[in-house]
Design an enzyme around this catalytic site. Structure first.
Site, PDB file in Angstrom:
ATOM      1  N   ASP A  69       0.799  -1.554  -0.091  1.00  0.00           N
ATOM      2  CA  ASP A  69      -0.018   0.156   0.180  1.00  0.00           C
ATOM      3  C   ASP A  69       0.804   0.853  -0.451  1.00  0.00           C
ATOM      4  O   ASP A  69       0.066   2.284  -0.397  1.00  0.00           O
ATOM      5  CB  ASP A  69      -0.930  -0.301   1.004  1.00  0.00           C
ATOM      6  N   ARG A 107       0.777  -2.049   7.375  1.00  0.00           N
ATOM      7  CA  ARG A 107       1.200  -0.316   6.671  1.00  0.00           C
ATOM      8  C   ARG A 107       2.591   0.425   7.323  1.00  0.00           C
ATOM      9  O   ARG A 107       3.327   1.229   7.053  1.00  0.00           O
ATOM     10  CB  ARG A 107      -0.019   0.979   6.233  1.00  0.00           C
ATOM     11  N   ARG A 156      -9.170   5.842  10.599  1.00  0.00           N
ATOM     12  CA  ARG A 156      -7.995   5.652  10.942  1.00  0.00           C
ATOM     13  C   ARG A 156      -7.569   6.874  12.289  1.00  0.00           C
ATOM     14  O   ARG A 156      -7.182   6.472  12.614  1.00  0.00           O
ATOM     15  CB  ARG A 156      -7.329   6.401   9.732  1.00  0.00           C
ATOM     16  N   HIS A 185     -10.823   8.277   4.833  1.00  0.00           N
ATOM     17  CA  HIS A 185      -9.938   8.984   4.807  1.00  0.00           C
ATOM     18  C   HIS A 185     -10.968  10.796   4.161  1.00  0.00           C
ATOM     19  O   HIS A 185     -11.239  10.138   3.841  1.00  0.00           O
ATOM     20  CB  HIS A 185      -8.962   8.590   4.126  1.00  0.00           C
ATOM     21  N   CYS A 279      -4.533   9.887  -2.852  1.00  0.00           N
ATOM     22  CA  CYS A 279      -4.132   9.387  -2.158  1.00  0.00           C
ATOM     23  C   CYS A 279      -2.289   9.331  -2.690  1.00  0.00           C
ATOM     24  O   CYS A 279      -2.007   9.019  -2.094  1.00  0.00           O
ATOM     25  CB  CYS A 279      -4.646   8.240  -2.054  1.00  0.00           C
TER      26      CYS A 279
HETATM   27  N1  ARG Z   1      -4.887   0.343   1.006  1.00  0.00           N
HETATM   28  C1  ARG Z   1      -4.771   1.413   1.455  1.00  0.00           C
HETATM   29  C2  ARG Z   1      -5.298   1.902   2.409  1.00  0.00           C
HETATM   30  O1  ARG Z   1      -6.522   1.199   3.524  1.00  0.00           O
HETATM   31  C3  ARG Z   1      -5.831   2.912   0.232  1.00  0.00           C
HETATM   32  C4  ARG Z   1      -4.839   4.409   1.421  1.00  0.00           C
HETATM   33  C5  ARG Z   1      -5.561   5.125   0.299  1.00  0.00           C
HETATM   34  N2  ARG Z   1      -5.135   6.711   0.449  1.00  0.00           N
HETATM   35  C6  ARG Z   1      -5.335   8.033   1.180  1.00  0.00           C
HETATM   36  N3  ARG Z   1      -4.645   8.483   0.572  1.00  0.00           N
HETATM   37  N4  ARG Z   1      -6.806   7.862   0.671  1.00  0.00           N
HETATM   38  O2  ARG Z   1      -5.042   2.368   3.664  1.00  0.00           O
END
Ligand code: ARG
Length: 304
Positions: A69, A107, A156, A185, A279
């Protein structure tokens, strides 16, 4: 007519050399629906070319093989300079980067490569958050806009993370609670366009958050949930050009009526892990004291 954003002309991007779906941490990811590596790479290159053709600079960071990611460079950290420092902003050096502390352990290795990379570029890394104590912060949840940093929390980032961000940046942070699992996000539901306009999807937020955001934006382009789920808010603006992965007709008409140009770049391979143009690009030219007023010590205000 609003003034152009001062930032958004220099970006960090991570080339998708190891882009895969190894796990599912958002509703878009499915380990049985893998991206085509060549198409993903071509889409990423097309995006970089468009940004460069619009006059933006792109700094490329290598992807770690253990961090599929990491291509979503936006999430690595919040880089900024401070107005009045000897040198800042566009000149490499003399900035800081508040490194993300990712909600999902999958991550967290990204930081190991990203922190030294930012440091080499002249952004001194600072860390927030500790495992198990809260203090999650994912860049992509925060934008400098008008009088404060507009920030999302819930899926998040959390309140402790935003508090730490306010303290590190020395700005006011306005926290809006995100409740929509598909807009985990802020950058999936909010996109600043210029000094008075922004795309906003109220259904991403709880009621006080949605109300506060609509009050903050003098001229909102309000997106329905279905429009936002095309990833159209996950766009970047270079000058008066909006670079978008998708642009529903109604959204396009409003952007054109406001005097923006729209460039659509196909990103469906990158959508498979739940991210798109914003992103994939992390702005490196934000200046506290220019793009957002300084508020020494910082302050977090949650819309309740
Ligand atoms: N797979 C990543 C996650 O879930 C995607 C991140 C997308 N990034 C963003 N800035 N919205 O963390």
């Amino acid at each position: 007519m609003g003034e152009q954003l001062r930032w958004g002309r220099r970006y960090a991007m991570v080339r998708p050399d190891h882009f895969r779906i190894d796990y599912a941490i958002n509703p878009y990811m499915d380990v049985h629906d893998q991206p085509d590596p060549l198409r993903a790479r071509a889409q990423w290159e097309a995006l970089r070319d468009v940004l460069e053709s619009l006059g933006a600079t792109v700094e490329v960071l290598d992807q770690r093989a253990d961090a599929p990611d990491m291509v979503y460079a936006m999430n690595l950290g919040f880089a900024f300079g401070v107005a009045g420092d000897a040198a800042h902003g566009s000149a490499p050096g003399h900035g800081r980067v508040v490194m993300s502390h990712m909600r999902h352990p999958e991550r967290r290795s990204e930081r190991l490569t990203a922190a030294p990379w930012f440091s080499d570029l002249g952004f001194t890394p600072v860390d927030v958050g500790r495992d198990g104590v809260g203090g999650y912060l994912e860049a992509g949840d925060a934008f400098c806009w008008r009088d404060e940093v507009v920030a999302g929390f819930g899926p998040r980032s959390d309140e402790l993370g935003l508090k730490a961000l306010a303290a590190e940046l020395g700005t006011r942070v306005r926290g809006l609670q995100i409740v929509h699992p598909g807009m985990y996000h802020l950058d999936l539901a909010f996109c600043p366009l210029d000094s008075t306009r922004a795309m906003v999807c109220p259904s991403a937020f709880d009621l006080p958050g949605a109300q506060a955001l609509l009050e903050l934006v003098p001229e909102p382009l309000v997106l329905s949930e279905a429009e936002a789920l095309t990833f159209c808010a996950n766009s970047v603006v270079v000058g008066r050009t909006v670079v978008m992965p998708a642009c529903p007709e109604r959204v396009r008409s409003q952007l054109l009526a406001w005097g923006f140009d729209v460039v659509v770049v196909e990103m469906d391979e990158l959508h498979k892990a739940g991210g798109s143009i914003r992103c994939l690009t992390n702005p490196l030219d934000i200046v506290v004291g220019r793009d957002v007023p300084a508020a020494p010590g910082g302050e977090l205000q949650i819309a309740r």
